[in-house]
Design an enzyme around this catalytic site. Structure first.
Site, PDB file in Angstrom:
ATOM      1  N   ASP A   8      56.286  76.876   5.880  1.00  0.00           N
ATOM      2  CA  ASP A   8      55.783  75.727   5.137  1.00  0.00           C
ATOM      3  C   ASP A   8      56.994  75.075   4.468  1.00  0.00           C
ATOM      4  O   ASP A   8      57.663  75.700   3.648  1.00  0.00           O
ATOM      5  CB  ASP A   8      54.770  76.242   4.106  1.00  0.00           C
ATOM      6  CG  ASP A   8      54.266  75.167   3.162  1.00  0.00           C
ATOM      7  OD1 ASP A   8      54.811  74.047   3.140  1.00  0.00           O
ATOM      8  OD2 ASP A   8      53.324  75.467   2.415  1.00  0.00           O
ATOM      9  N   ASN A  22      54.465  57.822   4.848  1.00  0.00           N
ATOM     10  CA  ASN A  22      53.969  56.583   5.435  1.00  0.00           C
ATOM     11  C   ASN A  22      54.622  55.420   4.693  1.00  0.00           C
ATOM     12  O   ASN A  22      55.310  55.622   3.696  1.00  0.00           O
ATOM     13  CB  ASN A  22      52.429  56.527   5.388  1.00  0.00           C
ATOM     14  CG  ASN A  22      51.892  56.629   3.974  1.00  0.00           C
ATOM     15  OD1 ASN A  22      52.335  55.923   3.071  1.00  0.00           O
ATOM     16  ND2 ASN A  22      50.936  57.521   3.768  1.00  0.00           N
ATOM     17  N   GLY A  30      48.711  65.540   6.224  1.00  0.00           N
ATOM     18  CA  GLY A  30      49.773  66.326   6.828  1.00  0.00           C
ATOM     19  C   GLY A  30      50.849  66.762   5.855  1.00  0.00           C
ATOM     20  O   GLY A  30      50.581  67.092   4.701  1.00  0.00           O
ATOM     21  N   VAL A  31      52.096  66.728   6.333  1.00  0.00           N
ATOM     22  CA  VAL A  31      53.231  67.177   5.522  1.00  0.00           C
ATOM     23  C   VAL A  31      53.396  66.299   4.279  1.00  0.00           C
ATOM     24  O   VAL A  31      53.749  66.785   3.204  1.00  0.00           O
ATOM     25  CB  VAL A  31      54.522  67.258   6.360  1.00  0.00           C
ATOM     26  CG1 VAL A  31      55.081  65.899   6.698  1.00  0.00           C
ATOM     27  CG2 VAL A  31      55.577  68.088   5.659  1.00  0.00           C
ATOM     28  N   ASP A  32      53.111  65.021   4.401  1.00  0.00           N
ATOM     29  CA  ASP A  32      53.224  64.089   3.277  1.00  0.00           C
ATOM     30  C   ASP A  32      52.303  64.525   2.133  1.00  0.00           C
ATOM     31  O   ASP A  32      52.730  64.651   0.980  1.00  0.00           O
ATOM     32  CB  ASP A  32      52.859  62.682   3.763  1.00  0.00           C
ATOM     33  CG  ASP A  32      53.175  61.578   2.767  1.00  0.00           C
ATOM     34  OD1 ASP A  32      53.952  61.809   1.821  1.00  0.00           O
ATOM     35  OD2 ASP A  32      52.656  60.465   2.941  1.00  0.00           O
ATOM     36  N   SER A 119      56.529  62.576  12.850  1.00  0.00           N
ATOM     37  CA  SER A 119      55.687  61.765  13.738  1.00  0.00           C
ATOM     38  C   SER A 119      54.851  62.538  14.755  1.00  0.00           C
ATOM     39  O   SER A 119      54.152  61.934  15.554  1.00  0.00           O
ATOM     40  CB  SER A 119      56.508  60.691  14.480  1.00  0.00           C
ATOM     41  OG  SER A 119      56.873  59.651  13.613  1.00  0.00           O
ATOM     42  N   THR A 120      54.905  63.872  14.737  1.00  0.00           N
ATOM     43  CA  THR A 120      54.191  64.628  15.777  1.00  0.00           C
ATOM     44  C   THR A 120      52.762  64.999  15.406  1.00  0.00           C
ATOM     45  O   THR A 120      52.035  65.552  16.230  1.00  0.00           O
ATOM     46  CB  THR A 120      54.950  65.923  16.145  1.00  0.00           C
ATOM     47  OG1 THR A 120      55.032  66.759  14.997  1.00  0.00           O
ATOM     48  CG2 THR A 120      56.332  65.616  16.671  1.00  0.00           C
ATOM     49  N   TYR A 123      50.582  60.783  13.890  1.00  0.00           N
ATOM     50  CA  TYR A 123      51.269  59.661  14.549  1.00  0.00           C
ATOM     51  C   TYR A 123      51.413  59.890  16.050  1.00  0.00           C
ATOM     52  O   TYR A 123      51.868  59.025  16.775  1.00  0.00           O
ATOM     53  CB  TYR A 123      52.635  59.408  13.910  1.00  0.00           C
ATOM     54  CG  TYR A 123      52.562  58.726  12.548  1.00  0.00           C
ATOM     55  CD1 TYR A 123      51.362  58.537  11.873  1.00  0.00           C
ATOM     56  CD2 TYR A 123      53.711  58.276  11.940  1.00  0.00           C
ATOM     57  CE1 TYR A 123      51.321  57.922  10.633  1.00  0.00           C
ATOM     58  CE2 TYR A 123      53.676  57.650  10.695  1.00  0.00           C
ATOM     59  CZ  TYR A 123      52.466  57.472  10.055  1.00  0.00           C
ATOM     60  OH  TYR A 123      52.430  56.851   8.828  1.00  0.00           O
TER      61      TYR A 123
END
Length: 174
Positions: A8, A22, A30-32, A119-120, A123
């Site tokens: 993580d 974004n 997600g990660v954001d 982006s995976t 996105y």
């Protein structure tokens, strides 16, 4: 100089972690979302200041904030492209996201930096193609500077981890 972890990203003690943000910089999924949640409101407040000053962050660009409660010193927020069949400059934009994050790290005396798989997720950038771009962009950048001592690719899932393991063995930087 390059490491790979299955972990993580919010738990990695480095000078900077990269957030797959974004364009609004106001957090998301997600990660954001995980970075904003783990780091606390300080990160969001700094992102709001950046937004008020420059209107967010464009795809391929990067901005920096403190890391709040995270075990890092900084968060570099970069915006990767949404995959649209590869017909809208997505590969170049993804490379720019990595390159601009590294440039910001170098400009801020950041010696160690960790990247997620930009982006995976939602996105939908093809994972293998994204990993190839990430690794090649990082390797190319590291030939131009001695300011960054360690880059860590942090994969949350086994699929990305296996892709990076294979590609890194081919490129031999480990």
């Amino acid at each position: 100089m390059i490491e790979l972890l299955l972990n993580d990203i919010t738990k990695i003690p480095v000078d900077a972690i990269v957030n797959a943000a974004n364009t609004s910089l106001l957090g998301g999924g997600g990660v954001d979302g995980a970075i904003h949640k783990a780091g606390g409101k300080e990160i969001l407040q700094e992102c709001q200041k950046i937004r008020n000053k420059q209107g967010g962050c464009k795809v391929g660009e990067a901005v920096i904030t403190s890391a709040g409660k995270l075990p890092a010193k900084f968060v570099i927020h970069t915006v990767g492209p949404v995959w649209n069949n590869g017909k809208h400059n997505e590969e170049s934009l993804l490379s720019s996201a990595y390159k601009n994050s590294l440039k910001l790290a170098s400009d801020n005396q950041i010696l160690s930096i960790s990247f997620p798989n930009i982006s995976t997720g939602i996105y939908k950038f093809p994972k293998e193609k994204a990993a190839e771009i990430a690794i090649q962009t990082v390797l190319n950048f590291l030939t131009t500077t001695d300011k960054i001592e360690k880059v860590i690719f942090v994969c949350l899932d086994k699929e990305n981890y296996n892709i990076y393991t294979k590609l890194l063995k081919q490129n031999n930087p480990l």
